[in-house]
Design a protein around this motif. Structure first.
Motif, PDB file in Angstrom:
ATOM      1  N   GLY A   1       0.534   4.604  -2.509  1.00 31.59           N
ATOM      2  CA  GLY A   1       0.259   5.951  -2.028  1.00 31.59           C
ATOM      3  C   GLY A   1       1.397   6.897  -2.359  1.00 31.59           C
ATOM      4  O   GLY A   1       1.185   8.013  -2.830  1.00 31.59           O
TER       5      GLY A   1
ATOM      6  N   GLY B   1      -5.668   1.465  -5.100  1.00 31.54           N
ATOM      7  CA  GLY B   1      -6.063   1.908  -3.764  1.00 31.54           C
ATOM      8  C   GLY B   1      -7.504   1.542  -3.464  1.00 31.54           C
ATOM      9  O   GLY B   1      -7.833   1.061  -2.375  1.00 31.54           O
ATOM     10  N   ILE B   2      -8.370   1.752  -4.454  1.00 33.29           N
ATOM     11  CA  ILE B   2      -9.790   1.477  -4.241  1.00 33.29           C
ATOM     12  C   ILE B   2     -10.018  -0.010  -4.001  1.00 33.29           C
ATOM     13  O   ILE B   2     -10.824  -0.406  -3.163  1.00 33.29           O
ATOM     14  CB  ILE B   2     -10.603   1.981  -5.459  1.00 33.29           C
TER      15      ILE B   2
ATOM     16  N   LEU C   1       0.793  -1.220   0.000  1.00 35.39           N
ATOM     17  CA  LEU C   1       0.000   0.000   0.000  1.00 35.39           C
ATOM     18  C   LEU C   1       0.825   1.270   0.000  1.00 35.39           C
ATOM     19  O   LEU C   1       0.523   2.227  -0.700  1.00 35.39           O
ATOM     20  CB  LEU C   1      -0.825  -0.018   1.286  1.00 35.39           C
TER      21      LEU C   1
ATOM     22  N   LEU D   1      -5.026   4.826  -8.418  1.00 41.26           N
ATOM     23  CA  LEU D   1      -6.237   5.031  -7.639  1.00 41.26           C
ATOM     24  C   LEU D   1      -7.044   3.738  -7.588  1.00 41.26           C
ATOM     25  O   LEU D   1      -7.575   3.356  -6.536  1.00 41.26           O
ATOM     26  CB  LEU D   1      -7.058   6.132  -8.298  1.00 41.26           C
TER      27      LEU D   1
ATOM     28  N   GLU E   1      -7.902  -2.075  -2.579  1.00 36.81           N
ATOM     29  CA  GLU E   1      -7.475  -2.341  -1.199  1.00 36.81           C
ATOM     30  C   GLU E   1      -8.540  -1.878  -0.207  1.00 36.81           C
ATOM     31  O   GLU E   1      -8.858  -2.566   0.768  1.00 36.81           O
ATOM     32  CB  GLU E   1      -6.166  -1.612  -0.903  1.00 36.81           C
ATOM     33  N   ASN E   2      -9.086  -0.712  -0.499  1.00 34.62           N
ATOM     34  CA  ASN E   2     -10.106  -0.146   0.364  1.00 34.62           C
ATOM     35  C   ASN E   2     -11.326  -1.063   0.426  1.00 34.62           C
ATOM     36  O   ASN E   2     -11.895  -1.297   1.490  1.00 34.62           O
ATOM     37  CB  ASN E   2     -10.503   1.213  -0.202  1.00 34.62           C
TER      38      ASN E   2
ATOM     39  N   ILE F   1     -10.784  -3.876   2.794  1.00 33.52           N
ATOM     40  CA  ILE F   1     -10.954  -3.525   4.208  1.00 33.52           C
ATOM     41  C   ILE F   1     -12.424  -3.466   4.561  1.00 33.52           C
ATOM     42  O   ILE F   1     -12.879  -3.984   5.571  1.00 33.52           O
ATOM     43  CB  ILE F   1     -10.295  -2.171   4.514  1.00 33.52           C
ATOM     44  N   LYS F   2     -13.204  -2.835   3.664  1.00 33.86           N
ATOM     45  CA  LYS F   2     -14.634  -2.718   3.897  1.00 33.86           C
ATOM     46  C   LYS F   2     -15.269  -4.093   4.031  1.00 33.86           C
ATOM     47  O   LYS F   2     -16.215  -4.283   4.767  1.00 33.86           O
ATOM     48  CB  LYS F   2     -15.275  -2.003   2.714  1.00 33.86           C
TER      49      LYS F   2
ATOM     50  N   THR G   1     -15.841   2.767  -8.925  1.00 31.06           N
ATOM     51  CA  THR G   1     -15.335   3.486  -7.757  1.00 31.06           C
ATOM     52  C   THR G   1     -16.181   3.142  -6.531  1.00 31.06           C
ATOM     53  O   THR G   1     -15.654   2.991  -5.436  1.00 31.06           O
ATOM     54  CB  THR G   1     -15.401   5.008  -7.991  1.00 31.06           C
TER      55      THR G   1
ATOM     56  N   ARG H   1     -14.195  -6.766   5.356  1.00 31.17           N
ATOM     57  CA  ARG H   1     -14.024  -7.476   6.628  1.00 31.17           C
ATOM     58  C   ARG H   1     -15.066  -6.996   7.619  1.00 31.17           C
ATOM     59  O   ARG H   1     -15.247  -5.804   7.814  1.00 31.17           O
ATOM     60  CB  ARG H   1     -12.627  -7.197   7.180  1.00 31.17           C
TER      61      ARG H   1
END
Lengths: 783, 49
Positions: free
Chosen positions: A30, A63-64, A26, A60, A66-67, A70-71, A338, A73
Motif C-alpha cells: 500500500g 493487493g487484489i 500488505l 495493484l 490479498e483481497n 480475505i474474501k 480483477t 474466508r
C-alpha cells in the motif's frame, strides 16, 4: 499509447503471481502504491509513464490477490463438522438435476444467511457459499429463492490418491468453502420465492425454459450435449462421450468455449447484414445478442473472455474505431483477473487465453481472409496444440497428436450441429421447418460423435504422460515467446537469436515428451473405500494392477485407477491380476480395457467369471493362476501365486529382499493356507489385508493373532482402520497404515521425490523403500 | 473520441487511482470485505419456535 491493456494485464498478472509465491506485507504494498501515485501523475505524456503503469498495476495485482484471500474466508466453515444442521440461504445458481435410474440428485450453490444446529435453540448468523447436493428431494428450488436445507455440512474431501481430483481447490476457485448433502423429501424447502422483476431471475427462467425445450426436442443421449454447449450445464453428458472427446483433444467443444460464442455471434451478425440491416444496426443488435448469449451460457470464464472480446469488436464497429484485437483480448483478461484473481491459476482461464494467443501469434497470416481451406484449419489446430499441450499434460496427463486431425473434422461439424441445434430450439415449435432443424441437428451431432468415437479408438491417437515440472513449463513458454518475438521484430542478430530460441524450444519439447517413467520399483495401494486396488511397477516398465475395482455406484477405475496411472505415464499394463472374481474386483475391467492397453487378465483358478465378456469382449487374453505359479520373473524379483482356494488367490510379490503378500480375504481358511508356506513367510515385510467385515470379526481376530505369532511382518496395510487390529499390531511393534487416513500408500525406491534427505539415514550403499501416504507424506522406511 | 485519446494518460491515472483506493481501503479495513472472517462472534437473532 497502443495496447494499454496489454501493459496493465502484464503488470497485474505478474503482481498476482509474485504475491502468491513470495508474499510481501500488505502495508509495504500500500505504501509503495500511494507513494508512486504522484509520480504517475507527473509522468503523464512522458515515456516513463508505461513503466510506472506496469509497476503500479503489479502492486495493484498484489493487493487484489490479498483481497481475494480475505474474501475467501467464510464464517460458515466453522460449522462444517458433519453434524446435522439447518441452513437458510439464497440459491445462487440454476439447480441442475441429474437422474440415474431411480436415483436423483439436484445440485446448486447457496449463499448462506443463517445456521441452526440440531440440538440448539439458537439461530446463528453465518455467511458463505455452500455447494449443495440434494438427493431424492421432493422439490427443486427456483433460482434466487430463499431455501431452508436440512443435512450435513462438510469440508470437501481432499484427494486421497495420486492424480486425484482436488475438489476442495476447485470449489475454492469458485468461492465455495463447504459441501452440504441432504437426503430425502424434507431436505430442501423453499421458504420464499424470488421476485418477478429481477433481471437474473428472468435469465434463469430463460435458461430453464431452453433446457426443457432441449429435453423435448432431442434424443436422450444428445440432450446432455446440447445443455452443455448452449447452457453450460455439463452434468448430463455421458462419461464415455466426455472421455472420447478428451482423448482426441476436442474436449473444448463440449464445454462452452470462446469458439462457440464467436461462432454464434458471428453468424448472428452476418445473418443480420445479409438480411439488409445497416452495419451499425446489425452491430447494435449483435451486441445485445452477445450479452444475452453470455448470460444464458452461464457466464463461465471462457464465455466471458469471448463475450468481452466480441462485444468490444461490435462496439468498435458501432463507434467506427479501428479495432485493436490485442486491446480486446487483454481488456477481457484484465477485468476477469480483477474480478477474481484466483482465475490466473484456473485451467480453463489458462487454456482459453493461451490458445487464443497461440492462434494469433503462431498463425498470423491470412487472418482477415474469409476463404477457408483444409490446410489452414489444420495449421491453426497445430498452432493451438503447440500452445496448449504443456498445460494439457500438466492437468490432464494426456497428449493427443490425433487432435490435429480430430479438430479439423470435428470443429466444422460440431458448429453445424450447434447452429442447427440453436435453430431447432428457436423454430422447433413450427411444423415442417422445426422438423428440418431437429433432423439436421441430430444428424450433424451423430456424425461428430461417430467420428470422435472412431478416432478415440485408435491406439496411437493419444498417450498418457507424466506431467512436466514447473521449470520445464516455464522454459517452454519463455523459449516459445522469445522465438515469436525474434520472428516478429527485426533487430541486430535477430536471426541468431531466432535460431537459438527455436532450437531451445525444440529441445524443450523433446525433453518434456521423451522423459520416461522412472525405473525404480514402486508399489501403490490405493484408497478405494472398502475395496483394495494396488499398482506395482517393476523396473523396465513392467506395470501390474491388482484388482480392477467396482463400476457401481461410482466407477473406481475412472476416479481412482486411471488418474493415478495416467499421472505415472503408464499406457500399457503387463497384466491385471484378480484376487477373486467378485464384482467389486472385476466390474471395473470394462473401463480399464477401454482406456489402457492390457496384455492379459489373470484369474485365480476355480472362480466363476462372466465368460463371454472376458473371452471375447475386450480382446485381452485370459490366464489362470494356480498354487505356486510364477507369473513373472526377473532377477530383481518376481510375482507369484502363492495359493488359491475357492476361486481366490494369495499373491506374493518379491523385489530384491522385500517381500509383499496380498490377501484376498480374512477368512480363517486364508491364514490356514498361509501357514503352509512357511518359506514365504520367513522374511515377510508387508502384509496387505482386505477390509474386515463385521460378521467375521471375532474369528478374524483370533486367526490373525495366531498368524502374527508365526509370521512377523514389518508393515501391515489395510483399507480401513480397525481399533482391535491396530492394538494387536501396536502390541507386537508392527507398523500399521490404513489408506483411509493416510491416502494411497506408496512404497518406492525413489527417495528424491518423496522424502526430504535429512529425515533419512545416509550412506553410499544404503538401500531402503520409502513408505509414504498420499495425504500424510513419508511415514516410514523399510531397510 | 479525440478527447479520450488526448487525455488517455489522465484517464488511466484516475482508473488506477480509483481501483487502488477500492482495493487498499478494503484491505486496510475501511470498507468491509464481502464476508466476515472466521470466528467473529456469532449473533443470536432469536429463538426457534
Amino acid at each position: 499509447m497502443k495496447h494499454t491493456f496489454l501493459w496493465l494485464s502484464l503488470g497485474l498478472s505478474s503482481g498476482i503471481f509474485f504475491q502468491k509465491f513470495f508474499p510481501v506485507p500488505l502495508l509495504w504494498i500500500g505504501a509503495v502504491f500511494f507513494c508512486l501515485l504522484p509520480s504517475l501523475w507527473l509522468s503523464r505524456g512522458s515515456r516513463s509513464f508505461i513503466f510506472l503503469l506496469i509497476i503500479m498495476s503489479g502492486l495493484l495485482g498484489m493487493g487484489i490477490w490479498e483481497n481475494g484471500k480475505i474474501k475467501g474466508r467464510q464464517e460458515i466453515e466453522n460449522f462444517a463438522t458433519g453434524e446435522l444442521l439447518t441452513l437458510e440461504g439464497i440459491v445462487k445458481t440454476l439447480p441442475e438435476v441429474k437422474q440415474h435410474q431411480s436415483r436423483s440428485q439436484v445440485s446448486f450453490v447457496i449463499d448462506v444467511k443463517n445456521v441452526k444446529k440440531r440440538n440448539e435453540r439458537l439461530i446463528r448468523r453465518a455467511e458463505g457459499n455452500v455447494q449443495v447436493f440434494a438427493f431424492h428431494t421432493s422439490e427443486i428450488p427456483e433460482f434466487a429463492s430463499t431455501v431452508r436445507l436440512r443435512g450435513r455440512l462438510t469440508r470437501p474431501e481432499p484427494a486421497m490418491n495420486p492424480g486425484g481430483f482436488e475438489y476442495g481447490s476447485y470449489l475454492e476457485q469458485r468461492g465455495i468453502c463447504c459441501v452440504m448433502r441432504t437426503y430425502g423429501a424434507w431436505g430442501v424447502r423453499t421458504i420464499r420465492k424470488p421476485s418477478f422483476l429481477s433481471y437474473q431471475v428472468a435469465i434463469a427462467k430463460l435458461r430453464n425454459l431452453i433446457s426443457r425445450r432441449i429435453n423435448q426436442l432431442f434424443r436422450p443421449e444428445f440432450r446432455g450435449i446440447y445443455q452443455g454447449i448452449l447452457l453450460g450445464m455439463r452434468k448430463n453428458i455421458s462419461a464415455d462421450i466426455r472421455d472420447d472427446f478428451m482423448k482426441t483433444g476436442t474436449a473444448h467443444l463440449l464445454a462452452i468455449s470462446g469458439l462457440h460464442v464467436a461462432l454464434v455471434t458471428g453468424s448472428f451478425y452476418f445473418f443480420l447484414v445479409i438480411l439488409g440491416f445497416p452495419q451499425k444496426w446489425a452491430a447494435l443488435i449483435g451486441l445485445a445478442g452477445v450479452i444475452l448469449f453470455t448470460e444464458v451460457a452461464g457466464a463461465g470464464v471462457p464465455v466471458l473472455r469471448a463475450g468481452g472480446m466480441a462485444s468490444l469488436f461490435l462496439m468498435s464497429l458501432l463507434f467506427e474505431r479501428a479495432h485493436f484485437f490485442w486491446s480486446g483480448l487483454f481488456a477481457a483478461y484484465f477485468f476477469l483477473l480483477t474480478a477474481a484473481p484466483q482465475n490466473l491459476f484456473n485451467v480453463s482461464f489458462q487454456l482459453s487465453f493461451v490458445s487464443v494467443l497461440a492462434l494469433i501469434l503462431l498463425f498470423p497470416r491470412k487472418f482477415r481472409e474469409w476463404e477457408w481451406r483444409w490446410s489452414e484449419t489444420f495449421f491453426r489446430s497445430a498452432a493451438v496444440l503447440l500452445g496448449t499441450f504443456p498445460i494439457g499434460l500438466y492437468y490432464f496427463y494426456t497428449f493427443s497428436p490425433i487432435s490435429l486431425v480430430a479438430n479439423v473434422v470435428a470443429i466444422p461439424l460440431f458448429h453445424a450441429a450447434l447452429l442447427s441445434g440453436l435453430g431447432a430450439i428457436l423454430f422447433g415449435g413450427f411444423p415442417w421447418i422445426g422438423n428440418f432443424w431437429v433432423i439436421a441437428a441430430d444428424g450433424c451431432l451423430w456424425l461428430v460423435l461417430e467420428v470422435i468415437r472412431r478416432l478415440a479408438a485408435l491406439k496411437w491417437g493419444y498417450f498418457y504422460h507424466s506431467p512436466p515440472a514447473m521449470t520445464e513449463m516455464a522454459a517452454y513458454y519463455v523459449l516459445l515467446g522469445g522465438a515469436i518475438v525474434c520472428s516478429k521484430f527485426r533487430f541486430r542478430f535477430s536471426k541468431w537469436f531466432r535460431g537459438f530460441f527455436w532450437t531451445g524450444w525444440a529441445a524443450c519439447c523433446f525433453l518434456m515428451l521423451s522423459q520416461g517413467i522412472p525405473a525404480q520399483f514402486q508399489a501403490v495401494f490405493f484408497n478405494a473405500g472398502k475395496n483394495e486396488i494396488s499398482y506395482i511397477r517393476f523396473p523396465k516398465s513392467e506395470h501390474w494392477l491388482f484388482n480392477a475395482g467396482r463400476s457401481r455406484p461410482s466407477d473406481q477405475v475412472r476416479w481412482i485407477v486411471l488418474p493415478a496411472v495416467k499421472k505415472f505415464g503408464v499406457n500399457q499394463l503387463s497384466a491385471v491380476l484378480f484376487s477373486d472374481t467378485g464384482s467389486r474386483h472385476v466390474s471395473g475391467a470394462e473401463s480399464l480395457a477401454k482406456n489402457l492397453a492390457i496384455e492379459r487378465w489373470i484369474f485365480p483358478i476355480g472362480g466363476k467369471i462372466e465368460q463371454e465378456k472376458f473371452f471375447s469382449g475386450y480382446n485381452v487374453p485370459v490366464e489362470f493362476c494356480f498354487p505356486g505359479k510364477i507369473i513373472f520373473e526377473r532377477e530383481e524379483g518376481d510375482i507369484r501365486c502363492l495359493d488359491t482356494f475357492e476361486g481366490k488367490a494369495i499373491y506374493q510379490i518379491r523385489y530384491r529382499r522385500w517381500n509383499f503378500i496380498i490377501l484376498p480375504s480374512t477368512e480363517p481358511v486364508v491364514f490356514e493356507r498361509l501357514r503352509r508356506h512357511s518359506e514365504a513367510l520367513k522374511s515377510l515385510d508387508v502384509l496387505v489385508l482386505p477390509a474386515v467385515y463385521r460378521s467375521r470379526l471375532t474369528r478374524t481376530y483370533a486367526e490373525l493373532e495366531r498368524f502374527l505369532d508365526s509370521a512377523d511382518p514389518a508393515v501391515v496395510i489395510m483399507p480401513q482402520t480397525d481399533p482391535a487390529i491396530a492394538d494387536m499390531l501396536a502390541f507386537r511393534d508392527i507398523l500399521f497404515f490404513d489408506t483411509e487416513t493416510h491416502g494411497a500408500i506408496t512404497f518406492s525406491e525413489d527417495t528424491r521425490s518423496s522424502l526430504r534427505s535429512d529425515a533419512l539415514p545416509r550412506g553410499p550403499d544404503f538401500e531402503f523403500l520409502t513408505v509414504a501416504g498420499y495425504r500424510s507424506g513419508p511415514v516410514a522406511f523399510l531397510r | 473520441m479525440k478527447l479520450l485519446i488526448k487525455y488517455q494518460h489522465t484517464l488511466l491515472f484516475l482508473f488506477l487511482f480509483g481501483l487502488g483506493i477500492i482495493v487498499f481501503s478494503r484491505l486496510f479495513g475501511y470498507l468491509p470485505p464481502q464476508n466476515f472472517g472466521p470466528n467473529k462472534d456469532f449473533v443470536s437473532i432469536g429463538k426457534v419456535r
